[in-house]
Design an enzyme around this catalytic site. Structure first.
Site, PDB file in Angstrom:
ATOM      1  N   GLY A  23      27.773   7.073  60.173  1.00 38.06           N
ATOM      2  CA  GLY A  23      27.271   8.444  60.147  1.00 38.06           C
ATOM      3  C   GLY A  23      26.460   8.698  58.907  1.00 38.06           C
ATOM      4  O   GLY A  23      26.164   7.788  58.130  1.00 38.06           O
ATOM      5  N   ASP A 137      39.409  23.447  60.645  1.00 38.61           N
ATOM      6  CA  ASP A 137      38.625  22.795  61.698  1.00 38.61           C
ATOM      7  C   ASP A 137      39.548  22.258  62.792  1.00 38.61           C
ATOM      8  O   ASP A 137      39.411  21.114  63.234  1.00 38.61           O
ATOM      9  CB  ASP A 137      37.768  21.672  61.115  1.00 38.61           C
ATOM     10  CG  ASP A 137      36.581  21.321  62.023  1.00 38.61           C
ATOM     11  OD1 ASP A 137      36.266  22.116  62.920  1.00 38.61           O
ATOM     12  OD2 ASP A 137      35.975  20.255  61.821  1.00 38.61           O
TER      13      ASP A 137
END
Length: 577
Positions: A23, A137
């Site tokens: 990523g 989250d």
């Protein structure tokens, strides 16, 4: 070790066995720890991020937070540190599947299994809250189910057979508002808008009850296969969290007990004072609701060692991956609309509807003074003066009532429009770079797809751009505007964000990427940079998932200014990690 080195190479004491995910911030490697004779998952930052103290601190925070939570439903952290100038995190290596992927393959879960899983996540959250932390989250892709060694597909597992981890504490934060600024550049980078509590969009500092709201969203989705709210654009989604009532789960899936509706809807209360006081309380109430309906929820296994496991990578996320691979989702899940709310609010297409209960009065039988004929024949004309006045008054009353209704509807439509603008304003405030003060900016009149726009001068610390325009647009407006920038400047693709201000030209555009729940690199935004005809350095970027587009300038910066703007952007606004 560089980013192209094959398996078998050494990284300190670790022998690299493979790459599990890549990523924007780094990679997750499968590696063998020779010192401890075990295979592990290594999260390793790209070298350039290791040089940035902000990213270094965020990485260390994630490691410290996860390492200090000694709760079975939190992925264990073995160690973390730095090897050859690269930060790394050594985690337990587990194979499994996250809930988002499982829901995509199997649809909604058996209620007992859903409640069992929420109970396990609640234990991890309660431990974090007891330590003064808010996860911020909580969502299905951050709940990992341990794979089964007996070959049974997780889609076929029953209640009591799962072991769940709550993962990605990379953006967890203390509930103490005086603990310092967030470590991410933009506020909206922390959390997923589909599961965020209303107070997260502006209001009192979030505490553990924000996670309770998110967990109720997860339970809603596990029970129905749908998210509590669906909207065509991020501003609409924020509006729904702030103002619209969610549907009762039993209205979306037949057979769910009504008692469970009460549990979920209390967890989704707009006012956090009305929610369950803890994640554990939500889970216990859900379990009791099923028990009252005659459904017992089996107790889960108490430790992951009791579940057969094999090696694999963790689901990726804000910290660029964790330690588990999972089967590819065969059927992608998508949110579906849950129907129009009973109260006033915008619906698809931008219209507003009046609240339930409003209707124009109509005549319900013969007018006053006209008796009904028992035989059903219409009576003859036997009106007096009083009855004629009454009959004449009926259409007048209807007209007056319709006028009142239209006036009230218009007012409610205006209020709904104000709510949408408020939601767009909050969304815009959350997309601003961390050193841009919205209070010092001017509000521009919206035009076209733009819902809200700010025009700002230099940043608070004087670093970065000399001016900027920051906007939130409806639908695909933000992406369309960015594409128009690229077309107008005839920009070519760059290899990465570091191409801005470097290389032969230093101008162009690039996709900003992150990892999806399957460990694949996906586009989350776009960045462009160029020098305009006046010699000003210009940087433009968009985050389609939040409908934002920004354009900043460094007056007279020229090509060297592009590098300065790119560095500023990476430190204050980049969400691609």
């Amino acid at each position: 070790m560089d980013d192209t080195e094959p398996a078998g190479e050494q990284f300190g004491d670790y022998r690299v066995l493979g790459v599990l995910g890549t990523g924007g911030m780094g990679r997750v490697l499968r590696a063998h720890d020779a010192a401890h004779e075990r295979d592990v998952a290594l999260k390793v930052l790209h070298p350039q991020w290791a040089q940035d103290e902000g990213y270094r601190e965020r990485f260390r925070r994630e490691a410290r937070i996860a390492a200090r939570l000694h709760e079975p439903h939190v992925i264990p952290i073995h160690r973390f540190g730095e090897i050859d100038g690269r930060l790394f995190l050594d985690m337990r290596l587990v194979e499994g599947e996250d809930l988002a992927s499982l829901l995509g393959r199997s649809g909604p879960l058996d209620p007992a299994r859903a409640v069992d899983l929420v109970g396990q996540v609640a234990r991890a959250l309660d431990a974090a809250h007891a330590d003064g932390l808010v996860h911020r989250d909580v969502k299905p892709s951050n709940v990992l189910l341990v794979g089964r060694g007996d070959g049974v597909d997780l889609a076929d597992a029953a209640a009591g057979e799962d072991f769940a981890y709550l993962v990605d504490f990379g953006i967890a934060r203390t509930a103490d508002p005086g603990a310092g600024p967030p470590l991410t550049g933009t506020g909206l980078a922390v959390g997923s808008t589909e599961y965020m509590a209303p107070e997260r969009f502006g209001g009192p500092p979030p505490d553990g009850r924000a996670d309770v709201y998110s967990l109720a969203c997860v339970l809603f989705e596990l029970l129905t296969g749908q998210r509590p709210f669906a909207a065509p654009d991020p501003a609409g989604l924020m509006h729904a969290h702030l103002y619209e009532p969610p549907a009762a789960p039993s209205s979306l899936r037949a057979g769910l007990p009504r008692q469970l509706d009460d549990v979920v809807l209390r967890g989704l209360a707009k006012d956090r004072e009305q929610r369950w006081g803890s994640a554990g309380a939500l889970a216990a109430a859900a379990r009791a609701a099923l028990a009252a309906d005659g459904v017992e929820v089996p107790r889960p296994v108490e430790h992951p060692d009791a579940v057969p496991t094999v090696q694999g990578p963790l689901p990726p996320g804000d910290g660029d991956g964790r330690s588990v691979t999972r089967p590819r989702a065969l059927v992608p899940s998508a949110p579906t609309a849950v129907g129009a709310p009973a109260t006033v609010g915008p619906v698809a297409g931008g219209a507003a509807v009046p609240a339930a209960g409003w209707s124009a009065p109509v005549a319900a039988g013969p007018p006053a003074g006209v008796p009904a004929d028992p035989a059903g024949d219409r009576p003859g004309p036997r009106y007096g003066v009083g009855s004629l006045l009454a009959v004449a008054a009926v259409p007048v009353l209807v007209v007056i009532a319709l006028g009142v209704l239209l006036l009230v509807t218009d007012r409610r439509a205006d209020r709904a429009g104000d709510q949408v603008r408020d939601a767009a304003g909050r969304l815009l405030a959350f997309t601003l770079p961390s050193d841009v003060d919205a209070g010092s900016c001017d509000t521009a009149d919206p035009a076209g797809d733009v819902l809200r726009e700010l025009r700002c001068g230099p940043t608070q610390d004087g670093e970065g751009p000399t001016s900027g325009r920051y906007a939130v647009a409806a639908g695909t407006g933000a992406g369309d505007a960015f594409a128009a920038d690229v077309s107008a400047q005839d920009l070519a693709p760059l290899d990465d964000v570091y191409g801005c201000g470097s290389g032969d030209d230093g101008q162009g555009w690039v996709a900003v990427t992150d990892l999806d729940p399957d460990g694949d690199e996906v586009e989350v935004g776009r960045l462009a940079c160029w020098v305009d005809d006046d010699g000003d350095a210009v940087l433009s970027w968009t985050w389609p998932d939040v409908g934002s587009r920004s354009v900043v300038e460094l007056r007279g910066g020229g090509e060297p200014g592009l590098s300065d703007l790119r560095s500023w952007w990476a430190a204050t606004a980049d969400r691609g990690y």
